[in-house]
Design a protein around this motif. Structure first.
Motif, PDB file in Angstrom:
ATOM      1  N   GLN A   1      24.217   5.600  -5.298  1.00  0.00           N
ATOM      2  CA  GLN A   1      24.091   6.976  -5.789  1.00  0.00           C
ATOM      3  C   GLN A   1      23.154   7.049  -6.990  1.00  0.00           C
ATOM      4  O   GLN A   1      22.248   7.883  -7.044  1.00  0.00           O
ATOM      5  CB  GLN A   1      25.471   7.515  -6.180  1.00  0.00           C
ATOM      6  N   TRP A   2      23.371   6.152  -7.955  1.00  0.00           N
ATOM      7  CA  TRP A   2      22.566   6.211  -9.164  1.00  0.00           C
ATOM      8  C   TRP A   2      21.154   5.680  -8.928  1.00  0.00           C
ATOM      9  O   TRP A   2      20.218   6.070  -9.633  1.00  0.00           O
ATOM     10  CB  TRP A   2      23.272   5.488 -10.308  1.00  0.00           C
TER      11      TRP A   2
ATOM     12  N   SER B   1      33.466   8.777  -6.036  1.00  0.00           N
ATOM     13  CA  SER B   1      33.238   7.336  -6.142  1.00  0.00           C
ATOM     14  C   SER B   1      33.890   6.765  -7.393  1.00  0.00           C
ATOM     15  O   SER B   1      34.467   5.674  -7.372  1.00  0.00           O
ATOM     16  CB  SER B   1      31.735   7.033  -6.159  1.00  0.00           C
TER      17      SER B   1
ATOM     18  N   ILE C   1      32.295  11.470  -0.047  1.00  0.00           N
ATOM     19  CA  ILE C   1      31.219  10.520  -0.352  1.00  0.00           C
ATOM     20  C   ILE C   1      30.249  10.425   0.819  1.00  0.00           C
ATOM     21  O   ILE C   1      29.023  10.441   0.634  1.00  0.00           O
ATOM     22  CB  ILE C   1      31.806   9.142  -0.700  1.00  0.00           C
TER      23      ILE C   1
ATOM     24  N   GLY D   1      20.200   5.563   0.315  1.00  0.00           N
ATOM     25  CA  GLY D   1      21.203   6.522   0.760  1.00  0.00           C
ATOM     26  C   GLY D   1      21.846   6.123   2.068  1.00  0.00           C
ATOM     27  O   GLY D   1      23.054   6.300   2.267  1.00  0.00           O
TER      28      GLY D   1
ATOM     29  N   SER E   1      26.745   1.105 -11.877  1.00  0.00           N
ATOM     30  CA  SER E   1      26.044   2.388 -11.825  1.00  0.00           C
ATOM     31  C   SER E   1      24.698   2.311 -12.531  1.00  0.00           C
ATOM     32  O   SER E   1      23.673   2.773 -12.019  1.00  0.00           O
ATOM     33  CB  SER E   1      26.904   3.488 -12.450  1.00  0.00           C
TER      34      SER E   1
ATOM     35  N   THR F   1      22.222  14.214   0.835  1.00  0.00           N
ATOM     36  CA  THR F   1      21.137  13.760  -0.043  1.00  0.00           C
ATOM     37  C   THR F   1      19.971  13.197   0.760  1.00  0.00           C
ATOM     38  O   THR F   1      18.795  13.489   0.468  1.00  0.00           O
ATOM     39  CB  THR F   1      21.648  12.706  -1.040  1.00  0.00           C
TER      40      THR F   1
ATOM     41  N   PHE G   1      26.172  11.502   0.752  1.00  0.00           N
ATOM     42  CA  PHE G   1      25.030  10.672   1.124  1.00  0.00           C
ATOM     43  C   PHE G   1      24.214  11.325   2.240  1.00  0.00           C
ATOM     44  O   PHE G   1      22.973  11.329   2.194  1.00  0.00           O
ATOM     45  CB  PHE G   1      25.497   9.283   1.563  1.00  0.00           C
TER      46      PHE G   1
ATOM     47  N   LEU H   1      29.455  12.066  -6.713  1.00  0.00           N
ATOM     48  CA  LEU H   1      29.533  11.206  -7.891  1.00  0.00           C
ATOM     49  C   LEU H   1      30.980  11.023  -8.359  1.00  0.00           C
ATOM     50  O   LEU H   1      31.412   9.910  -8.647  1.00  0.00           O
ATOM     51  CB  LEU H   1      28.681  11.783  -9.017  1.00  0.00           C
TER      52      LEU H   1
ATOM     53  N   THR I   1      28.826   2.265  -3.353  1.00  0.00           N
ATOM     54  CA  THR I   1      28.387   3.666  -3.278  1.00  0.00           C
ATOM     55  C   THR I   1      27.913   4.161  -4.642  1.00  0.00           C
ATOM     56  O   THR I   1      26.939   4.912  -4.723  1.00  0.00           O
ATOM     57  CB  THR I   1      29.508   4.581  -2.748  1.00  0.00           C
ATOM     58  N   GLN I   2      28.573   3.746  -5.718  1.00  0.00           N
ATOM     59  CA  GLN I   2      28.115   4.133  -7.054  1.00  0.00           C
ATOM     60  C   GLN I   2      26.705   3.608  -7.317  1.00  0.00           C
ATOM     61  O   GLN I   2      25.847   4.323  -7.835  1.00  0.00           O
ATOM     62  CB  GLN I   2      29.057   3.570  -8.125  1.00  0.00           C
TER      63      GLN I   2
ATOM     64  N   LEU J   1      24.191  14.934  -4.304  1.00  0.00           N
ATOM     65  CA  LEU J   1      24.549  14.058  -5.417  1.00  0.00           C
ATOM     66  C   LEU J   1      25.747  14.593  -6.188  1.00  0.00           C
ATOM     67  O   LEU J   1      26.668  13.845  -6.535  1.00  0.00           O
ATOM     68  CB  LEU J   1      23.347  13.906  -6.355  1.00  0.00           C
TER      69      LEU J   1
END
Length: 468
Positions: A284-285, A386, A341, A449, A410, A348, A345, A383, A280-281, A379
């Protein structure tokens, strides 16, 4: 337990340390995204193209990702504070060199290499020292929340701040600002930060493992980066990178069986929650940097907006991140991290859909603002959870390694965002329909995502504040 004052606040010394940590994460995230709105200015000034600036940005993110694991390991050998200070020195020196770069080559040396290496050295100590200094779960969650929030703000506010500086002064002034902030962190950290664990210079350092892991990541990302110019090279580079990483993990297993200490312990991959948190990290990034790079490049190169106009558009994302960060701690006490989390997602991805729909319908900047605001909300809300999932899965003995691995994953996501989504867009910039390339690039970000959302559904259903 972490001591509190009668008002419930951290003692003054811890507050100053936390400010130093949060500023360090902010400036590293800012450095990764503020360049996005200065692509046109830098290209003209240094006589290069969009691909040249994309290369510099991606290399900066890639150097961080490739060296973050070795950087985390070195904290045990030389000490957390020592690595923090050295990292700040390299970062500041790189920013100063970049401010006066006469060409792309010098910019890459200062920005991509020196700032990248500096970040890889200073970020693992930030998370390790936070874990060691803020000992109870509640205090640690608050500290991680502040640091992660500043990282998110740095990433999404980078285009706004960078655009304003580039328009009002010059793109070079943004690097001067980085140097000044690093100097402030150095002065603050000298007295406020202390390392509760002694360094052990007798510990072995796996040089071969560091080379293999770094080479694997570099080859994979470079393979994606060259896809628009030499598509035939992409499979070869990606396969070579994967083989390097397989070789690295086989070597790690062999070293552990022989009783030797490898660069990375396989124990870090034996907890489902942590493994899913790392995925997930990464996603996300990828979304943070992918959105920032693609939208910024689209507005400047295809639509012809200047740096300040492009940066102003990202005010919506910054506001969204700030709002969700304000309520993040309260939500963390009421909802499981898995729920936060997943919601992040979903929100986003919905924001990306809204961005493409309204932006296409109106054809102007105004239609992009609601989608970018929703993206920021999503987001900002996910963050920190996670990070908590990953860091809280291990004890103090593995904090150095898991911090390095977490930051590496990340930053690998950030470099993949700039490389993957950026390459899709750049490849279509000069085509008959550049808007289609923009749609495909943002669709790739939305796909990341969806992957993150699927991974988050398998996270354990722990109660708020529980150790996973």
């Amino acid at each position: 337990m972490t001591e509190r004052t009668s008002t419930g606040r951290f003692p003054a010394g811890l507050r100053r340390a936390l400010v130093a940590f949060a500023l360090a994460q902010f400036i590293c995230s800012f450095a990764g995204s503020n360049m996005n709105v200065m692509i046109t200015d830098i290209s003209k000034d240094l006589n290069t193209g969009v691909q040249g600036v994309q290369l510099a940005i991606t290399l900066f993110l890639l150097v961080m990702a490739a060296l973050m694991i070795p950087g985390g390991k070195l904290t045990d050998v030389f000490g957390r504070k020592w690595c923090l200070q050295l990292g700040l020195l390299l970062f500041g020196s790189g920013a100063l060199i970049s401010a006066f770069a006469p060409g792309l080559g010098v910019l890459i040396i200062g920005y991509s290499i020196l700032e990248g290496v500096g970040t890889a050295l200073l970020i693992p100590p930030v998370y390790i020292l936070t874990t060691l200094l803020f000992q109870d779960i509640g205090s640690r969650a608050r500290a991680f929340g502040a640091i992660s929030a500043m990282g998110g703000i740095g990433a999404v506010a980078g285009p706004l701040i960078g655009g304003f500086i580039a328009y009002a002064v010059s793109w070079r002034a943004a690097f001067v600002l980085q140097t000044l902030i690093v100097l402030a962190i150095v002065l603050l950290a000298r007295k406020a930060v202390h390392d509760p664990l002694p360094a052990d210079r007798s510990l072995p350092f796996d040089v071969a493992g560091a080379i293999l892991s770094a080479a694997g990541l570099v080859l994979i990302v470079m393979g994606i980066l060259v896809a628009d110019e030499n598509a035939a090279m992409t499979p070869a580079l990606v396969i070579a990178g994967v083989l390097m990483l397989v070789w690295f993990f086989l070597r790690v297993r062999a070293m552990e069986r022989a009783g030797r200490e490898p660069l990375l312990s396989l124990a870090l991959f034996r907890k489902r929650a942590s493994n899913l948190g790392l995925i997930t990290q990464n996603m996300q990034w990828l979304m943070v940097m992918g959105t920032s790079f693609v939208v910024s490049t689209y507005l400047q190169v295809i639509k012809g907006y200047n740096a300040i106009e492009t940066g102003a558009v990202f005010t919506a994302t910054t506001v969204g991140v700030l709002l969700s960060s304000v309520f993040a701690e309260r939500m963390a006490r009421r909802r499981p991290q898995r729920t936060l989390i997943m919601a992040g997602f979903a929100v986003t991805v919905a924001g990306i859909v809204l961005l493409l729909w309204l932006g296409s319908a109106t054809g102007g900047i105004g239609g992009m603002i609601p989608g970018l605001f929703i993206i920021g909300l999503g987001l900002g809300g996910m963050l920190t959870p996670s990070v908590n999932v990953v860091q809280s899965s291990f004890g103090e003995d593995l904090q150095g390694e898991i911090s390095g691995l977490s930051r590496s994953v990340s930053n690998l996501g950030s470099s993949l965002g700039a490389a993957l989504a950026g390459t899709i867009l750049v490849a279509g910039v000069d085509s008959a329909n550049p808007d289609r390339a923009y749609l495909w690039a943002m669709a790739a970000v939305a796909g990341a995502g969806v992957i993150g959302l699927i991974a988050a559904t398998f996270l354990p259903r722990t109660r708020p504040g529980a150790v996973v």
